[in-house]
Motif scaffolding. Sequence first.
Motif, short mmCIF file in Angstrom:
data_model
loop_
_atom_site.label_atom_id
_atom_site.label_comp_id
_atom_site.label_asym_id
_atom_site.label_seq_id
_atom_site.Cartn_x
_atom_site.Cartn_y
_atom_site.Cartn_z
N GLU A 5 -11.36 7.94 -2.20
CA GLU A 5 -11.67 8.56 -0.92
C GLU A 5 -10.68 9.69 -0.61
O GLU A 5 -11.06 10.75 -0.13
CB GLU A 5 -11.63 7.53 0.20
CG GLU A 5 -12.68 6.43 0.08
CD GLU A 5 -12.43 5.31 1.06
OE1 GLU A 5 -13.06 5.35 2.15
OE2 GLU A 5 -11.62 4.41 0.76
N LEU A 6 -9.39 9.45 -0.89
CA LEU A 6 -8.37 10.46 -0.67
C LEU A 6 -8.68 11.71 -1.49
O LEU A 6 -8.64 12.83 -0.98
CB LEU A 6 -6.98 9.92 -1.03
CG LEU A 6 -5.84 10.94 -1.00
CD1 LEU A 6 -5.63 11.50 0.40
CD2 LEU A 6 -4.56 10.32 -1.54
N LYS A 7 -9.00 11.52 -2.77
CA LYS A 7 -9.29 12.67 -3.64
C LYS A 7 -10.53 13.42 -3.16
O LYS A 7 -10.54 14.65 -3.15
CB LYS A 7 -9.45 12.21 -5.09
CG LYS A 7 -8.16 11.68 -5.68
CD LYS A 7 -8.20 11.38 -7.15
CE LYS A 7 -9.40 10.70 -7.68
NZ LYS A 7 -9.31 10.34 -9.10
N ASP A 89 -8.44 2.74 -8.76
CA ASP A 89 -8.90 3.07 -7.41
C ASP A 89 -8.46 1.98 -6.44
O ASP A 89 -9.24 1.10 -6.09
CB ASP A 89 -10.42 3.25 -7.41
CG ASP A 89 -10.93 3.85 -6.12
OD1 ASP A 89 -10.16 4.56 -5.45
OD2 ASP A 89 -12.10 3.60 -5.78
N LEU A 90 -7.21 2.06 -6.01
CA LEU A 90 -6.62 1.04 -5.14
C LEU A 90 -6.46 1.56 -3.72
O LEU A 90 -6.57 2.77 -3.47
CB LEU A 90 -5.23 0.65 -5.69
CG LEU A 90 -5.20 0.07 -7.10
CD1 LEU A 90 -3.76 -0.04 -7.58
CD2 LEU A 90 -5.89 -1.28 -7.12
N ASP A 91 -6.17 0.64 -2.80
CA ASP A 91 -5.86 1.03 -1.43
C ASP A 91 -4.54 1.80 -1.41
O ASP A 91 -3.65 1.55 -2.22
CB ASP A 91 -5.72 -0.20 -0.53
CG ASP A 91 -7.06 -0.85 -0.21
OD1 ASP A 91 -8.05 -0.11 -0.03
OD2 ASP A 91 -7.10 -2.09 -0.13
N LYS A 103 5.75 1.81 7.06
CA LYS A 103 4.68 1.62 6.09
C LYS A 103 3.37 1.62 6.85
O LYS A 103 3.20 0.87 7.80
CB LYS A 103 4.87 0.31 5.33
CG LYS A 103 3.92 0.13 4.17
CD LYS A 103 4.12 -1.21 3.50
CE LYS A 103 5.10 -1.10 2.38
NZ LYS A 103 5.10 -2.30 1.53
N TYR A 104 2.44 2.47 6.40
CA TYR A 104 1.19 2.68 7.13
C TYR A 104 -0.01 2.59 6.20
O TYR A 104 0.08 2.89 5.02
CB TYR A 104 1.17 4.09 7.77
CG TYR A 104 2.32 4.34 8.70
CD1 TYR A 104 2.24 3.99 10.05
CD2 TYR A 104 3.50 4.92 8.25
CE1 TYR A 104 3.29 4.22 10.92
CE2 TYR A 104 4.56 5.16 9.11
CZ TYR A 104 4.45 4.81 10.43
OH TYR A 104 5.50 5.04 11.28
N GLY A 105 -1.13 2.24 6.79
CA GLY A 105 -2.41 2.41 6.13
C GLY A 105 -2.84 3.86 6.30
O GLY A 105 -2.19 4.63 7.01
N LEU A 106 -3.95 4.24 5.68
CA LEU A 106 -4.38 5.62 5.73
C LEU A 106 -5.86 5.69 6.07
O LEU A 106 -6.67 4.93 5.54
CB LEU A 106 -4.12 6.29 4.38
CG LEU A 106 -4.34 7.79 4.28
CD1 LEU A 106 -3.37 8.56 5.19
CD2 LEU A 106 -4.17 8.26 2.84
N ASP A 107 -6.20 6.61 6.97
CA ASP A 107 -7.58 6.87 7.35
C ASP A 107 -7.74 8.38 7.51
O ASP A 107 -6.76 9.13 7.40
CB ASP A 107 -7.91 6.13 8.65
CG ASP A 107 -9.40 5.90 8.85
OD1 ASP A 107 -10.20 6.38 8.02
OD2 ASP A 107 -9.77 5.25 9.83
#
Length: 151
Positions: A5-7, A89-91, A103-107
């Motif tokens: 998703e990031l890519k 393809d990891l979180d 430390k954060y998640g990403l959206d």
Amino acid sequence: MKLSELKSVLNNLETIGFVLPDETRVPSHFHVTEVGKVSKHFIDCGGVLRKENTINLQLWEANDYDHRLHPEKLLQIIALSEKVLQIKDLDIEVEYQSNTIGKYGLDFNGRDFLLINKTTNCLAPDQCGVPKEKIKLTNLTSKCTPGSGCC
């Protein structure tokens, strides 16, 4: 957010921006100082053996105010990391310096990447004696009315 998703998002951006949970922006002259594969092998409080694998991006800023990391450059860094570290393809987790390393998640909100607060939780509440949260029936709302056929 997963790496794929990031890519995908980076492929469609002209600039990269990050926003912290309190809605302040990470300064635009940030660096990505690490792309890593993090493996966590642990036993939870109920005695269950667990493994977690994530991708770590570390953001850092210095006083080089003219620095701008472009999406193409970050994609190159990610591609090298995938090859050398054999990243799947990891979180993604993001580290960013504030009072301590956060430390954060990403959206993504369609314009900027959002750093999402992470929290801890008991992974074995039935083993630890953690009481289950009780739901008060008086707080429940329903759009169903008697005789409407929706219930």
